[in-house]
Design an enzyme around this catalytic site. Structure first.
Site, PDB file in Angstrom:
ATOM      1  N   GLU A  34       0.540  -1.485   0.032  1.00  0.00           N
ATOM      2  CA  GLU A  34      -0.157  -0.042  -0.206  1.00  0.00           C
ATOM      3  C   GLU A  34       1.434   0.941   0.068  1.00  0.00           C
ATOM      4  O   GLU A  34       1.792   1.167   0.715  1.00  0.00           O
ATOM      5  CB  GLU A  34      -1.240  -0.074   1.339  1.00  0.00           C
ATOM      6  CG  GLU A  34      -2.759   0.690   1.050  1.00  0.00           C
ATOM      7  CD  GLU A  34      -2.658  -0.240   0.208  1.00  0.00           C
ATOM      8  OE1 GLU A  34      -2.698   0.273  -1.385  1.00  0.00           O
ATOM      9  OE2 GLU A  34      -4.114  -1.087   0.633  1.00  0.00           O
ATOM     10  N   SER A 130     -12.858   4.934  -9.408  1.00  0.00           N
ATOM     11  CA  SER A 130     -12.063   5.942 -10.277  1.00  0.00           C
ATOM     12  C   SER A 130     -11.344   5.119 -11.253  1.00  0.00           C
ATOM     13  O   SER A 130     -12.080   5.614 -12.574  1.00  0.00           O
ATOM     14  CB  SER A 130     -11.724   6.697  -9.763  1.00  0.00           C
ATOM     15  OG  SER A 130     -11.584   6.772  -8.126  1.00  0.00           O
ATOM     16  N   ASP A 173      -3.700   0.490 -10.225  1.00  0.00           N
ATOM     17  CA  ASP A 173      -5.476   0.282 -10.110  1.00  0.00           C
ATOM     18  C   ASP A 173      -5.769  -0.308 -11.637  1.00  0.00           C
ATOM     19  O   ASP A 173      -6.931  -1.036 -11.715  1.00  0.00           O
ATOM     20  CB  ASP A 173      -6.030   1.175  -9.551  1.00  0.00           C
ATOM     21  CG  ASP A 173      -5.972   1.232  -7.890  1.00  0.00           C
ATOM     22  OD1 ASP A 173      -5.090   0.922  -7.461  1.00  0.00           O
ATOM     23  OD2 ASP A 173      -6.839   2.823  -7.760  1.00  0.00           O
TER      24      ASP A 173
HETATM   25  C1  GLA Z   1      -4.683   4.775  -4.569  1.00  0.00           C
HETATM   26  C2  GLA Z   1      -4.056   4.819  -5.851  1.00  0.00           C
HETATM   27  C3  GLA Z   1      -3.270   3.775  -6.613  1.00  0.00           C
HETATM   28  C4  GLA Z   1      -2.256   3.166  -5.074  1.00  0.00           C
HETATM   29  C5  GLA Z   1      -3.473   3.665  -3.674  1.00  0.00           C
HETATM   30  C6  GLA Z   1      -2.250   3.400  -2.092  1.00  0.00           C
HETATM   31  O1  GLA Z   1      -5.999   3.974  -4.311  1.00  0.00           O
HETATM   32  O2  GLA Z   1      -5.057   4.953  -7.282  1.00  0.00           O
HETATM   33  O3  GLA Z   1      -2.508   4.218  -7.175  1.00  0.00           O
HETATM   34  O4  GLA Z   1      -1.471   4.493  -4.954  1.00  0.00           O
HETATM   35  O5  GLA Z   1      -4.185   4.284  -3.632  1.00  0.00           O
HETATM   36  O6  GLA Z   1      -1.765   2.341  -2.076  1.00  0.00           O
END
Ligand code: GLA
Length: 399
Positions: A34, A130, A173
């Site tokens: 994370e 998103s 993501d």
């Molecule tokens: C969001 C961002 C990801 C990542 C997470 C934290 O979801 O879109 O790219 O950085 O936070 O791990």
């Protein structure tokens, strides 16, 4: 949403036009790794079965019209060009513009489309709703323009394109939304993007539960998120100025691959202090946890994986400071209800936790969350807890 409801929604929004394609892009739950993707360190998410769907009808002109099954997202339209102006922060049209601008700029797309969106992903919950939206818009515009980009390259470009909304996110993501495999979690490496699918052991269950605090990545949480990235850059710059690291690689990843997490943490303790030391410590410890978690997954070591989740939560709470009281309480409730480990998932500042349990304990865990957490809230409006089945990556089907 069922196919006929989607078709009705499309007809209500756009009248006579007939959709030609249906796109489905999943959300994800990050299991471990994370706040490290933007430093090009590996992550280990899995796709959810919850997804964003888009029905698309190509147009002869360059107009993109978007409509949503949910009233909180009003209809919008714009022309597909290589330079688009962002609308005010928080407006959902920016996700369509992010996708459209990329398609026009880098893939020569010229045709617009009528796009009807429905999603069963809760927004602002740390489940990448998103990115699912951007990926779904992008694939719908690909279909309208008869483009079929290769998923890895497309995921990389989409990650950069999504920064149009103002959050300097990493690439996790979009990569998991496009490249996931049903029944598997994926270890994802960046620069260049590589995806290793790892089967989730049959007896494991990941429970996802919402703290009921919304963390809007395109609004309030954006500043906190970007501040964490800036802290990481600041910590790296200071660290690289230390005599121990003269001649060493200039990135987190280079340093970690070269020296290992333990040695780097030791060097950081001697050269950094306060907030920047804590931020760097999270990068190093989380990098080590992703490697451990991968080994536990392969060996079906449930307890080992649970311990990794617990340690990650402590690090995100104390060193990276992205938790909040409700997330901490929910993590505690999960542990008290039979989870072998639990942590906040996604960007934090609210949103969801992920908890791991043996399959036979999953129902007891859900029941425990209801009793120990949701029943004590003033309102149960945003109550959301489920067993997450590892889902497939995005799909496009012709209608
Ligand atoms: C969001 C961002 C990801 C990542 C997470 C934290 O979801 O879109 O790219 O950085 O936070 O791990």
């Amino acid at each position: 949403m069922k196919s006929d409801e989607l078709l009705h929604g499309f007809a209500r929004a756009f009248g006579a036009a007939r959709p030609t394609h249906r796109v489905r892009a999943p959300g994800r739950v990050n299991l471990i790794g994370e706040h490290v993707d933007y430093n090009d360190l590996p992550v280990l998410p899995m796709a959810l079965q919850l997804a964003t769907q888009v029905l698309a009808a190509p147009r002869e002109d360059a107009t993109v019209r978007i409509a949503n099954a949910q009233e909180r997202y009003p209809p919008r339209e714009f022309a597909l060009t290589t330079t688009l102006e962002p609308s005010p922060a928080g407006d959902w049209v920016n996700y369509a513009k992010a996708a459209a601008q990329l398609l026009a700029r880098e893939y020569g797309a010229t045709r617009g489309a009528d796009l009807f969106v429905a999603s069963d992903l809760p927004p602002a919950a740390g489940l990448a709703s998103s990115s699912a939206l951007v990926v779904a818009f992008a694939l719908a515009l690909c279909a309208a323009n008869r483009l079929a980009p290769d998923p890895l390259g497309f995921a990389e470009r989409l990650a950069a394109a999504e920064r149009f909304v103002g959050t300097h996110s990493g690439g996790m993501d979009q990569a998991i939304a496009l490249c996931a495999r049903a029944g598997h979690a994926c270890r994802i490496e960046f620069a260049p993007l590589r995806v290793e699918a790892l089967p989730v052991p049959a007896g494991w269950r990941f429970v996802v539960a919402h703290s009921t605090v919304e963390a809007h990545k395109a609004a309030g949480a954006r500043e906190h998120y970007n501040a964490r990235r800036a802290d990481c850059e600041g910590a790296l710059a200071q660290l690289l100025a230390s005599p121990e690291l003269s001649g060493a690689p200039r990135s987190y990843r280079g340093l970690l691959e070269h020296l290992g997490a333990e040695r780097l943490a030791w060097i950081a303790e001697r050269n950094l202090s306060g907030r920047l030391l804590a931020r760097a410590r999270h990068q190093f410890s989380e990098f080590a946890r992703v490697a451990r978690a991968r080994r536990c997954l392969i060996a079906a070591d449930l307890e080992g994986f649970g311990a990794v989740l617990d340690e990650s939560h402590a690090s995100l709470r104390d060193d990276f400071e992205v938790s909040c009281a409700q997330l901490d309480a929910l993590v505690e409730a999960a542990r008290a209800s039979g989870a072998v480990g639990a942590r906040l998932t996604g960007a934090g500042f609210g949103g969801c936790i992920v908890a791991l349990a043996q399959a036979s304990d999953a129902e007891r865990l859900l029941e425990g969350l209801r009793e120990r957490f949701y029943a004590r809230l003033p309102s149960r409006e945003r109550e959301f807890a489920l067993v997450a089945e590892p889902g497939a990556g995005a799909q496009v089907s012709a209608l």
